[in-house]
Design an enzyme around this catalytic site. Sequence first.
Site: not given
Length: 356
Positions: A69, A171, A184
């Site tokens: 973040c 993933n 991500h």
Amino acid sequence: MRHLADGRDIIYFDHIAAHERLAEDTRDLPPVAAASEIRRDPLTGEWVAMAAHRQTRTYKPPADLCPLCPSRPGKPSEIPESGYDVVVFENRFPSFAQNVPGEPSTVDDLGLVPTAPGRARCEVVCFTSDHDGAFSRLSREQVRLVVEAWADRTAELARTPGVEQVFPFENRGEEIGVTLSHPHGQIYGYPFVSPKTERMLEVARAYVAEHGRPVLGDVLAAERESGARVIVAGEHWTAFVPPAARWPVHVQVVPHRQVPDIPSLTGAERDDFARVYLDVLRRCDALYDRPLPYIAGWHQAPVHRDRELAWLHLELFSVLRSKDKLKYLAGSESGMAVWINDATPEQIAERLRAAE
């Protein structure tokens, strides 16, 4: 490009080109000490990586301490800025890195098992600053920006010493093994050509020798003509369930033109990918009426050879075979790499086409 407190690179990709990123990383971080090693299996000829230093990597932190973040007062993260569009930075716990010490040798000096430092590069790609977001909920414009980041980093990693293949991937979901829930992906610059790519190149080479045409080109043409396994068709891309699908959810997204890698795509092809891929992801999430755990990765040509044989494509697959059941890789799959699917490719395609 800027640098984090331990010297790692961080690169911002913004919708506003003139925007300047000036925030400094104020954390007190020790230098990254990667100890990656690669060894070649004498029975298969495949390279295996060892990265014992990754045992201490960040594991399922609470949302207010998420390292992906934007930084907040009193809570600095991997991204010093208070906001971002798309950002890429060197992984602090890399499987491969440039500063790995050592020289090529053999295990126990017996000559049977070649070993070498795992010198290459690993990066993290944050798709959005929204911790609770998902790739499937990005706008087309945001996906297009991610594609630009993939293209830029693929080209840069291809120029990095020791890198033989570049693999961008995502993933998603705890069932896959994800330990950071922020949306991500990663980009691996491998110090070798991956075993799967080697096998695909062998098949491609033999097919060209026999037929004079690329095998994936013929597969794509056959899938578009049949339509039985097609999920989404665009102007420049087609998404279909592979005719020998291994996974309960398995999709390939293939450009209509043979190109070796993401940097070779035109602007129109990048635009169309954003539309087609978002359609695929939204159908995947609608399939079981829950966020689908998946792995999605780009098959790109090796950096230094066989580029004329490769045909860029993205592959997405999931271990979820129903809303609450997983496909486990048991004896046949894990032990012998012989896959047994619980559904036919045609059934998988029908379910994805019906998912809205």
